[in-house]
Write a protein that holds these residues in place. Structure first.
Motif, PDB file in Angstrom:
ATOM      1  N   ARG A  36       0.834  -0.805  -0.078  1.00  0.00           N
ATOM      2  CA  ARG A  36      -0.442   0.092   0.082  1.00  0.00           C
ATOM      3  C   ARG A  36       0.619   0.963   0.247  1.00  0.00           C
ATOM      4  O   ARG A  36       2.270   1.110   0.644  1.00  0.00           O
ATOM      5  CB  ARG A  36      -0.665   0.154   1.243  1.00  0.00           C
ATOM      6  N   ASP A  37      -0.041   2.282   0.036  1.00  0.00           N
ATOM      7  CA  ASP A  37       1.108   3.750  -0.287  1.00  0.00           C
ATOM      8  C   ASP A  37       1.535   3.365   1.132  1.00  0.00           C
ATOM      9  O   ASP A  37       3.019   4.551   0.797  1.00  0.00           O
ATOM     10  CB  ASP A  37       0.427   4.625  -0.386  1.00  0.00           C
ATOM     11  N   SER A  41       9.091   3.614   0.040  1.00  0.00           N
ATOM     12  CA  SER A  41      10.311   4.133   0.598  1.00  0.00           C
ATOM     13  C   SER A  41      10.576   4.769  -0.278  1.00  0.00           C
ATOM     14  O   SER A  41      10.074   5.001  -1.506  1.00  0.00           O
ATOM     15  CB  SER A  41      11.740   3.447   0.770  1.00  0.00           C
ATOM     16  N   ARG A  42      11.777   5.839   0.235  1.00  0.00           N
ATOM     17  CA  ARG A  42      12.482   6.581  -0.800  1.00  0.00           C
ATOM     18  C   ARG A  42      13.785   6.364  -1.163  1.00  0.00           C
ATOM     19  O   ARG A  42      14.164   5.807  -0.175  1.00  0.00           O
ATOM     20  CB  ARG A  42      12.174   8.044  -1.190  1.00  0.00           C
ATOM     21  N   LEU A  43      14.211   6.477  -1.867  1.00  0.00           N
ATOM     22  CA  LEU A  43      16.093   5.931  -2.239  1.00  0.00           C
ATOM     23  C   LEU A  43      16.680   8.261  -2.182  1.00  0.00           C
ATOM     24  O   LEU A  43      15.604   8.279  -3.210  1.00  0.00           O
ATOM     25  CB  LEU A  43      15.964   5.421  -2.452  1.00  0.00           C
ATOM     26  N   PRO A  44      17.615   7.557  -1.593  1.00  0.00           N
ATOM     27  CA  PRO A  44      18.931   8.781  -2.200  1.00  0.00           C
ATOM     28  C   PRO A  44      19.587   9.234  -3.505  1.00  0.00           C
ATOM     29  O   PRO A  44      19.312   7.752  -3.599  1.00  0.00           O
ATOM     30  CB  PRO A  44      19.798   8.635  -1.092  1.00  0.00           C
ATOM     31  N   HIS A  45      19.712   9.993  -4.105  1.00  0.00           N
ATOM     32  CA  HIS A  45      19.769   9.782  -5.742  1.00  0.00           C
ATOM     33  C   HIS A  45      19.193   9.337  -6.521  1.00  0.00           C
ATOM     34  O   HIS A  45      18.619   9.756  -7.896  1.00  0.00           O
ATOM     35  CB  HIS A  45      20.892   9.196  -5.885  1.00  0.00           C
ATOM     36  N   TRP A  46      17.518   9.151  -5.904  1.00  0.00           N
ATOM     37  CA  TRP A  46      16.309   8.792  -7.199  1.00  0.00           C
ATOM     38  C   TRP A  46      15.261  10.113  -7.163  1.00  0.00           C
ATOM     39  O   TRP A  46      14.863  10.335  -5.829  1.00  0.00           O
ATOM     40  CB  TRP A  46      15.907   7.414  -6.605  1.00  0.00           C
ATOM     41  N   GLU A  47      14.572  10.250  -8.161  1.00  0.00           N
ATOM     42  CA  GLU A  47      13.806  11.235  -8.605  1.00  0.00           C
ATOM     43  C   GLU A  47      12.499  10.623  -8.727  1.00  0.00           C
ATOM     44  O   GLU A  47      12.161   9.943  -9.706  1.00  0.00           O
ATOM     45  CB  GLU A  47      14.526  12.521  -9.283  1.00  0.00           C
ATOM     46  N   THR A  49      10.059   9.030  -7.580  1.00  0.00           N
ATOM     47  CA  THR A  49      10.101   7.645  -7.321  1.00  0.00           C
ATOM     48  C   THR A  49       9.709   7.002  -6.031  1.00  0.00           C
ATOM     49  O   THR A  49      10.324   7.774  -4.735  1.00  0.00           O
ATOM     50  CB  THR A  49      11.813   6.570  -7.787  1.00  0.00           C
ATOM     51  N   ARG A  50       9.218   5.770  -5.955  1.00  0.00           N
ATOM     52  CA  ARG A  50       8.705   5.491  -4.613  1.00  0.00           C
ATOM     53  C   ARG A  50       9.023   3.825  -4.982  1.00  0.00           C
ATOM     54  O   ARG A  50       8.949   2.795  -6.075  1.00  0.00           O
ATOM     55  CB  ARG A  50       7.754   5.473  -4.222  1.00  0.00           C
ATOM     56  N   LEU A  51       8.801   2.873  -3.887  1.00  0.00           N
ATOM     57  CA  LEU A  51       9.898   1.395  -4.030  1.00  0.00           C
ATOM     58  C   LEU A  51       9.071   0.978  -2.806  1.00  0.00           C
ATOM     59  O   LEU A  51       8.713   1.672  -1.691  1.00  0.00           O
ATOM     60  CB  LEU A  51      10.965   1.324  -3.883  1.00  0.00           C
ATOM     61  N   TRP A  52       8.430  -0.459  -3.009  1.00  0.00           N
ATOM     62  CA  TRP A  52       7.884  -1.463  -2.106  1.00  0.00           C
ATOM     63  C   TRP A  52       9.542  -2.443  -1.677  1.00  0.00           C
ATOM     64  O   TRP A  52       9.889  -2.789  -2.535  1.00  0.00           O
ATOM     65  CB  TRP A  52       6.821  -2.212  -2.440  1.00  0.00           C
ATOM     66  N   VAL A  53      10.453  -2.695  -0.414  1.00  0.00           N
ATOM     67  CA  VAL A  53      11.128  -3.332  -0.085  1.00  0.00           C
ATOM     68  C   VAL A  53      10.562  -4.442   0.589  1.00  0.00           C
ATOM     69  O   VAL A  53       9.875  -4.158   1.616  1.00  0.00           O
ATOM     70  CB  VAL A  53      11.757  -2.579   1.128  1.00  0.00           C
ATOM     71  N   VAL A  69      10.117  -3.648  -5.217  1.00  0.00           N
ATOM     72  CA  VAL A  69       9.674  -3.222  -6.036  1.00  0.00           C
ATOM     73  C   VAL A  69       9.104  -1.678  -6.677  1.00  0.00           C
ATOM     74  O   VAL A  69       8.704  -1.759  -5.428  1.00  0.00           O
ATOM     75  CB  VAL A  69       8.054  -4.036  -6.164  1.00  0.00           C
ATOM     76  N   VAL A  70       9.972  -1.452  -8.174  1.00  0.00           N
ATOM     77  CA  VAL A  70       9.951   0.013  -7.951  1.00  0.00           C
ATOM     78  C   VAL A  70       9.184   0.727  -8.866  1.00  0.00           C
ATOM     79  O   VAL A  70       8.923  -0.190 -10.148  1.00  0.00           O
ATOM     80  CB  VAL A  70      11.837   0.182  -8.656  1.00  0.00           C
ATOM     81  N   GLU A  71       8.737   1.652  -8.659  1.00  0.00           N
ATOM     82  CA  GLU A  71       7.693   2.572  -9.499  1.00  0.00           C
ATOM     83  C   GLU A  71       7.809   4.098  -9.230  1.00  0.00           C
ATOM     84  O   GLU A  71       7.935   4.782  -8.676  1.00  0.00           O
ATOM     85  CB  GLU A  71       6.439   3.154  -8.545  1.00  0.00           C
ATOM     86  N   VAL A  72       8.695   3.637 -10.921  1.00  0.00           N
ATOM     87  CA  VAL A  72       9.140   5.456 -12.084  1.00  0.00           C
ATOM     88  C   VAL A  72       8.602   6.132 -11.800  1.00  0.00           C
ATOM     89  O   VAL A  72       8.305   5.943 -13.439  1.00  0.00           O
ATOM     90  CB  VAL A  72      10.449   5.157 -12.016  1.00  0.00           C
TER      91      VAL A  72
END
Length: 271
Positions: A36-37, A41-47, A49-53, A69-72
């Motif tokens: 779910r939303d 998480s977010r990652l440094p140096h990624w614009e 972009t969100r992801l499920w760890v 699982v990364v959504e850009v």
């Protein structure tokens, strides 16, 4: 090919809380409804972009790998995606298209595209399209061996990788292997396993390889240790080393999952 892509969101207040989520000493099940939303998480140096760890090295959980699982979003991505120079990775695109620059060469990687990234690879990723792109990113600390060279980076598509039927199954159970199992440069395999309706793993596999399994398509019942669990597209399973496993795919369609396992290295005798 079709692949389940998580979209986030949040259940309504009137929906039941009970689901199939399970966390045990031998295995874990993260049903698709857990992505779910509020757990992204977010990652440094990624614009943009969100992801499920869905897996990370953690006492009592995954020991050898992490899985995102990364959504850009359009315009998003990173010119410095991997902070660990000792990490290798696999990218598998399940939605949209990404622009992957690998050692200075641009690749347009569409849904079903697969990339292997050895440690120290110079790579960048952008979403130059008008829709979101989603990919799986599996990371492992590469285990170097004296006299064994690093494996090569490559980009391919699952349509270019034939299904190799398991012996004696008449094609009901097969695996798409993206690297040669005899190539000991590789210390992890990330493959796609497929079952036609009625296909099964007919014995409880019990082995040293740790597993991560993400269901790309279909549904089945999966044996995890002593428990038969219903799983469907979008679900993730973690199995520790030596956890018994088996599968029965009753249909009505194919059952397919992306599979991680650690391979081709001595067991460490020093903890």
């Amino acid at each position: 090919m079709t692949y389940y892509v998580p979209t986030g969101g949040l259940p309504g207040q009137t929906e039941l809380t009970t689901d199939r989520a399970a966390f045990t000493e031998a295995y874990a099940v993260l049903p698709r409804g857990t992505m779910r939303d509020i757990v992204t998480s977010r990652l440094p140096h990624w614009e943009n972009t969100r992801l499920w760890v869905i897996a990370r090295p953690l006492s009592g959980f995954a020991e050898t790998f992490s899985w995102y699982v990364v959504e850009v979003a359009p315009g998003g991505g990173s010119a410095a995606p991997e902070p660990d120079t000792g990490a290798e990775g696999v990218l598998f695109v399940v939605g949209g298209t990404v622009s992957l620059t690998l050692d200075g060469v641009l690749h347009r990687v569409e849904s079903g595209g697969y990339a292997f990234l050895p440690p120290g690879t110079d790579w960048a990723l952008r979403n130059d399209a008008e829709a979101n792109a989603t990919f799986h990113w599996i990371r492992k600390a590469y285990e170097r061996v004296d006299g064994v060279a690093l494996p090569d980076a490559f980009v391919t598509h699952e349509s270019d990788v034939p299904v190799q039927p398991m012996p004696g199954t008449d094609g009901a159970w097969g695996t798409q292997r993206f690297v040669d199992p005899d190539d000991v440069r590789h210390d992890m395999h990330v493959n796609i396993v497929s079952f036609e309706p009625g296909g099964a793993i007919p014995f409880p596999e019990t082995h040293v390889m740790e597993h991560g399994l993400y269901v790309l398509e279909g549904k089945a019942v999966y044996l995890l240790n002593k428990d038969w669990v219903e799983v469907q597209e979008g679900d993730f399973m973690w199995l520790r080393a030596f956890c018994p496993q088996a599968c029965y795919a009753g249909g009505p369609g194919r059952f397919r999952y992306l599979l991680y396992k650690d391979v081709n290295r001595h067991a460490s005798l020093h903890m």
